[in-house]
Enzyme design. Sequence first.
Site, PDB file in Angstrom:
ATOM      1  N   GLU A   1      -1.049   5.744  13.456  1.00 29.18           N
ATOM      2  CA  GLU A   1      -0.741   6.959  12.716  1.00 29.18           C
ATOM      3  C   GLU A   1      -0.837   8.199  13.607  1.00 29.18           C
ATOM      4  O   GLU A   1      -0.008   9.110  13.523  1.00 29.18           O
ATOM      5  CB  GLU A   1      -1.710   7.073  11.532  1.00 29.18           C
ATOM      6  CG  GLU A   1      -1.309   8.072  10.495  1.00 29.18           C
ATOM      7  CD  GLU A   1      -2.152   7.953   9.244  1.00 29.18           C
ATOM      8  OE1 GLU A   1      -1.772   8.567   8.228  1.00 29.18           O
ATOM      9  OE2 GLU A   1      -3.192   7.248   9.252  1.00 29.18           O
TER      10      GLU A   1
ATOM     11  N   CYS B   1       0.792  -1.229   0.000  1.00 32.84           N
ATOM     12  CA  CYS B   1       0.000   0.000   0.000  1.00 32.84           C
ATOM     13  C   CYS B   1       0.822   1.276   0.000  1.00 32.84           C
ATOM     14  O   CYS B   1       0.260   2.369  -0.051  1.00 32.84           O
ATOM     15  CB  CYS B   1      -0.967  -0.018   1.174  1.00 32.84           C
ATOM     16  SG  CYS B   1      -2.150  -1.374   1.100  1.00 32.84           S
TER      17      CYS B   1
ATOM     18  N   HIS C   1      -2.762   8.535   5.969  1.00 31.98           N
ATOM     19  CA  HIS C   1      -3.101   7.234   5.384  1.00 31.98           C
ATOM     20  C   HIS C   1      -4.546   6.906   5.721  1.00 31.98           C
ATOM     21  O   HIS C   1      -5.317   6.508   4.847  1.00 31.98           O
ATOM     22  CB  HIS C   1      -2.158   6.155   5.922  1.00 31.98           C
ATOM     23  CG  HIS C   1      -2.382   4.808   5.316  1.00 31.98           C
ATOM     24  ND1 HIS C   1      -2.070   4.515   4.006  1.00 31.98           N
ATOM     25  CD2 HIS C   1      -2.900   3.668   5.844  1.00 31.98           C
ATOM     26  CE1 HIS C   1      -2.391   3.251   3.750  1.00 31.98           C
ATOM     27  NE2 HIS C   1      -2.891   2.720   4.848  1.00 31.98           N
TER      28      HIS C   1
ATOM     29  N   LYS D   1      -9.498   8.637   1.981  1.00 31.44           N
ATOM     30  CA  LYS D   1     -10.056   7.289   1.854  1.00 31.44           C
ATOM     31  C   LYS D   1     -11.495   7.239   2.342  1.00 31.44           C
ATOM     32  O   LYS D   1     -12.240   6.324   1.993  1.00 31.44           O
ATOM     33  CB  LYS D   1      -9.201   6.285   2.627  1.00 31.44           C
ATOM     34  CG  LYS D   1      -7.827   6.010   2.018  1.00 31.44           C
ATOM     35  CD  LYS D   1      -7.097   4.922   2.793  1.00 31.44           C
ATOM     36  CE  LYS D   1      -5.706   4.663   2.232  1.00 31.44           C
ATOM     37  NZ  LYS D   1      -4.761   5.754   2.527  1.00 31.44           N
TER      38      LYS D   1
ATOM     39  N   HIS E   1      -9.900   2.641  -0.413  1.00 32.20           N
ATOM     40  CA  HIS E   1      -8.469   2.303  -0.355  1.00 32.20           C
ATOM     41  C   HIS E   1      -8.109   1.445  -1.567  1.00 32.20           C
ATOM     42  O   HIS E   1      -8.423   0.264  -1.620  1.00 32.20           O
ATOM     43  CB  HIS E   1      -8.189   1.541   0.938  1.00 32.20           C
ATOM     44  CG  HIS E   1      -6.745   1.286   1.217  1.00 32.20           C
ATOM     45  ND1 HIS E   1      -5.730   1.575   0.321  1.00 32.20           N
ATOM     46  CD2 HIS E   1      -6.118   0.749   2.311  1.00 32.20           C
ATOM     47  CE1 HIS E   1      -4.574   1.242   0.836  1.00 32.20           C
ATOM     48  NE2 HIS E   1      -4.778   0.736   2.042  1.00 32.20           N
TER      49      HIS E   1
ATOM     50  N   PHE F   1       1.035  -3.224   4.386  1.00 35.29           N
ATOM     51  CA  PHE F   1       1.319  -4.555   4.905  1.00 35.29           C
ATOM     52  C   PHE F   1       2.799  -4.892   4.683  1.00 35.29           C
ATOM     53  O   PHE F   1       3.376  -4.556   3.652  1.00 35.29           O
ATOM     54  CB  PHE F   1       0.454  -5.596   4.213  1.00 35.29           C
ATOM     55  CG  PHE F   1      -0.974  -5.639   4.707  1.00 35.29           C
ATOM     56  CD1 PHE F   1      -1.381  -4.859   5.770  1.00 35.29           C
ATOM     57  CD2 PHE F   1      -1.898  -6.471   4.107  1.00 35.29           C
ATOM     58  CE1 PHE F   1      -2.692  -4.894   6.232  1.00 35.29           C
ATOM     59  CE2 PHE F   1      -3.216  -6.521   4.561  1.00 35.29           C
ATOM     60  CZ  PHE F   1      -3.616  -5.741   5.619  1.00 35.29           C
TER      61      PHE F   1
END
Length: 422
Positions: free
Chosen positions: A320, A169, A309, A341, A346, A405
Site C-alpha cells: 500500500e 475485503c 486499508h 483498523k 478488520h 484476497f
Amino acid sequence: MSRRVVVTGLGVRAPGGSGAKQFWDLLSSGRTATRSITSFDASSCRSQVAGEIDFDPVAEGLSPRQIRRMDRAAQFAVVCAREAAADSGLSFEDIRPERIGVSVGSAVAAAMSLESEYRVLSDQGREWEIDPSYLSPHMFDHMVPSIIGAEVAWTVGAEGPVTVVSDGCTSGLDSVGYACRLIQEGSADVVLTGATDTPLTPIVAACFDAIKATTPRNDDAEHASRPFDLSRNGFVLAEGAAMFVLEEYGSAVRRGAWIYAEISGYATRLNAYHMTGLKTDGREMAEAIRVALDESRMDPTAVDYVNAHGSGTKQNDRHETAAFKRSLGEHAYAVPVSSIKSMVGHSLGAIGSIEIAASLLALTHQVVPPTANLHTPDPECDLDYVPLTAREAKLRSVLTVGSGFGGFQSAMVLRRPEEAAA
C-alpha cells in the site's frame, strides 16, 4: 451526462460503540476496541483476539420474528439501514419504489448461522450423516447471500435494482461504488448501500489461523492491531456494518438535505497474480487510485487525507505504501494517512463501508483519525501515518482504499459538497 451522487445518511455498528456518534468518539480519541474473543471458545486458536460488538437485537428494535429469521450479519445491515434512512431525512414512502435501489456488500454473509446450524445437525461434528428433521426452516436464507439485500430492501420498500456484492475485503467499497453507478446512469434515484460481516466463528478464525494472516498477540488484545508498525504480525478479525443513503445531488439540494460528501470518483482493479499474495510495487492499487482521481477531475495534490486499508500485515502495508507513492507522487509524503483498523479491527467485507463512514465523519469534523498502536514505524512505511493522536486538518477531499484476497484493489474519492461544486 452522468448524474452526481451524494451521501445524505449513514448508520454504523462497529466495535467499541453503537451508532455514528460513539464510532466517531472512539476514532477521534484514538482508543482501541479490540479484545479477547468472547463469542466462542477460542482457546485452541492461534489468534484469540477480535473486534467484537456488544449488540442487543431487541434493544435495536428488531422483532422476535426478525431475530429468528435473520443471521447476525443481516441484523446488522437492517439496523444500520434504518439508522441511515432516518439520518437522511428522506420520506421513502413518497418515492416511487421502483426508483429505490439496494446494494449490500459481504464477504462471508451468514457464516455464523451456517456454522451453528451445522453443529446442531451433525451433533457437534460427531455425526457424518445428518438428520434433516433438525434443519432450521430458515436455512435457505442463510445459504443464499442475496437475502441480506432483500432484508434491507424490505426495510424501506425498495423495488428497484437490488444486489449483493461479494468480492472479499473490498466488498464494502465496491457495493457503494456499484450503488453510485446506479444513480449516475439513471437506474435509480436513491440507493441504500453499504456492507456487513460477522465472521467471528471458529471455522472462519481457523481459516485465517491456517495461513497465519491474523495476529497471535493474545497477551495484549487491546494493542494487537498495529498497522505500519515494525512489530506488527497480522490483522485482528472483527465484525461490523455500515449503511448509507445515496441520492442524486440536485434532489438532495432541493429538499435541503445535509450532505456528508459527494462520491466524485471510484475505480476497482485486480492484480491477476495470486489469491493472497501482493506484488511489491502496488501497481494495481495505484491504477485504481489514478482512475478514481481522474473521474473526480482531481490532481493528486488535491487529496487531503488517505484512509488506508492498513490491515497490519507486512505484505499489505508495504504494498500500500508503494501504491501511494506511485499514484500520488511527492504528495504521498505530505498527505496524512491512517488506518482505523488499528482501533476496530478488520471486519472483512464490511470494513470498506466502515472506512467510508470514518472518512465521511472526518470530512464533517475536519479531523484525521489516528493510527493507534503505531510506536515504531516500519522504515519501509515512511509516510505520515498519523501515529497515536488525531489531528485537526482542513479536509476538502478524502481518498479511501481497499485491498482484498484474490487481488482486488479499490479506491474511492469523497469530496465536500462545496469543493465538488467548484
